[in-house]
Structure formats: structure tokens, C-alpha cells
Design an enzyme around this catalytic site. Structure first.
Site, mmCIF file in Angstrom:
data_model
loop_
_atom_site.group_PDB
_atom_site.id
_atom_site.type_symbol
_atom_site.label_atom_id
_atom_site.label_comp_id
_atom_site.label_asym_id
_atom_site.label_seq_id
_atom_site.Cartn_x
_atom_site.Cartn_y
_atom_site.Cartn_z
ATOM 1 N N GLU A 111 -45.280 -3.030 2.091
ATOM 2 C CA GLU A 111 -46.732 -3.113 2.105
ATOM 3 C C GLU A 111 -47.246 -1.893 2.849
ATOM 4 O O GLU A 111 -46.529 -1.300 3.656
ATOM 5 C CB GLU A 111 -47.195 -4.408 2.762
ATOM 6 C CG GLU A 111 -48.621 -4.785 2.443
ATOM 7 C CD GLU A 111 -48.915 -4.801 0.955
ATOM 8 O OE1 GLU A 111 -49.484 -3.770 0.473
ATOM 9 O OE2 GLU A 111 -48.594 -5.790 0.282
ATOM 10 N N CYS B 159 -48.242 -8.570 -3.474
ATOM 11 C CA CYS B 159 -46.861 -8.127 -3.349
ATOM 12 C C CYS B 159 -46.581 -7.244 -4.553
ATOM 13 O O CYS B 159 -46.558 -7.715 -5.689
ATOM 14 C CB CYS B 159 -45.898 -9.313 -3.328
ATOM 15 S SG CYS B 159 -44.148 -8.824 -3.340
#
Length: 226
Positions: A105, A2
Site C-alpha cells: 500500500e 488492495c
């Protein structure tokens, strides 16, 4: 991993969501592209109340010789948390929540990458599980930092990336923040993929690839690149 996220709600919304006292930093502004090594909004429990404050993203363990290690410690893998010297002692008493309303992402296809923003279907705030520590510099200065815990992907994320942040269920947040709770097995049992049924993903602009771009356009839906 992340490595980017968003938190565009007001400080009042955060206070209401986490039943927090007045934050130490009252000048919260919408963040459309939060990146490692920046100060981030976090929630900790002081033994009596939840507190909203700032931690630098990128953990510097209290025993580190300098703070350069922080850039390599933005995430902690849930599966190996108890095997790493930097994390295994923090799980018992130095747990935090990093609130977000989306994270980014990059989905790969051939030689191209499509940035995606992942949110709750209702757009609500969610809680990423984190650990924190405080490092003292040689001149006595204090630096408080954090790392966001990651886990395996759920069915939504597995088509995008092989990791995702640990998102705590609302009913588990109090347990995670409770400093008096040190049952490691129970705590690590919370570090599982969040339900894909409650989440959605959509393509966004390549703007998010540059940390200098912290603008509303980062979260606007765009056509896919491939």
C-alpha cells in the site's frame, strides 16, 4: 483498496498450509508484485477437498455482457457486499481464499507516496477473503475470476491507508471455504480487520509501482522517501 500483493512461497508450502490436493497449475513461481487482471493462485473447496487453482483477479459476474468490467471489480467492500448485485449472491456459495505473504500500500505524505509492504510479523502465509464467479463468453469460452474483499484499517494500517484486505483468522478459513455453509450473517461477521499486533509494515522500493517489476528487489526494505 488492495491492489498489489506478494506470494513468494513454494507450491509445496501452499499445499501443506491449505491441506490441498495437487493443484491444477503445478508451475507456481514466486510472485513479488501481483497485480490486477493477472492470474492469481486461489483456494476453493470442491465439496470434499481444498483445491489450489488459478483465477483472474478482477471479477466478471456471470451475467456481464463482456469481460471489460473486471478491471473495475478487483475489490469488494465488506460493508456494502450485500447491496451490490455483483457480490450479494456470491457470498453464499462462491467464496475463495487468495493466499499471500505480504501486500503493498502507498503511504502519502505531502505530495509524496511511500510504498509499504505489510506482512505478518513471523512472515507466514495469510488468507485474503475473496469471491469468485465464472463468466461464459459469446463463443462459449469460460473465464473464472475473483475479487478480494476489503475492510476498514486496523491500527497499523490506518496510518498508511484507509482500507485493507480482509485477512481471515486461520480458525475461520474452513468455515469461509465450506460450500455447505450459507449463513450470511455468520460469514459477513468474519469480514473484520485482522489484529494489528500480529502484523508489521516496512518501506520498499518504488519499483513496485510498475507491474512489470516482479523481482525480489520489490520486497527488500528501503529507506523512507520522506
Amino acid at each position: 483498496m488492495c491492489g498489489r500483493y506478494t506470494i513468494v512461497v513454494s507450491i509445496e508450502e501452499l499445499m501443506l498450509r491449505y491441506m490441498s490436493d495437487m493443484p491444477t497449475n503445478r508451475y507456481h513461481t514466486p510472485r513479488y508484485n501481483v497485480a490486477p487482471m493477472q492470474n492469481v493462485t486461489a483456494i476453493v473447496h470442491d465439496g470434499q477437498n481444498n483445491r489450489i487453482g488459478q483465477l483472474r483477479w478482477g471479477l466478471v459476474p456471470s451475467w456481464a455482457s463482456d469481460d471489460k468490467i473486471g478491471s473495475k471489480m478487483i475489490n469488494a467492500r465488506s460493508e456494502t457486499l450485500l447491496e451490490k448485485a455483483s457480490f450479494k449472491n456470491l457470498i453464499q456459495r462462491k467464496r475463495a481464499i487468495v493466499p499471500a505473504d505480504g501486500f503493498y500500500e502507498w503511504k502519502q505524505h505531502g505530495g509524496k507516496k511511500q510504498p509499504m509492504r505489510i506482512t505478518m510479523k513471523d512472515g507466514s502465509i495469510f488468507s485474503m477473503a475473496a469471491l469468485y464467479d465464472t463468466w461464459t463468453s459469446p463463443d462459449g469460452g469460460k473465464l473464472s475470476t475473483c475479487t478480494i474483499i476489503t475492510t476498514r484499517p486496523n491500527s497499523l494500517m490506518e496510518d498508511i491507508h484507509d482500507r485493507m484486505p480482509v485477512i481471515l483468522r486461520p480458525e475461520d478459513e474452513a468455515l469461509w471455504l465450506n460450500r455447505d455453509h450459507n449463513d450470511v450473517d455468520a460469514l459477513t461477521g468474519l469480514l473484520t480487520p485482522y489484529s494489528a499486533d500480529e502484523m508489521k509494515a516496512y518501506p520498499v522500493s518504488p519499483l513496485v509501482g510498475n507491474v512489470k517489476n516482479d523481482v525480489k528487489e520489490c520486497i527488500e526494505e528501503q529507506p523512507v522517501l520522506f
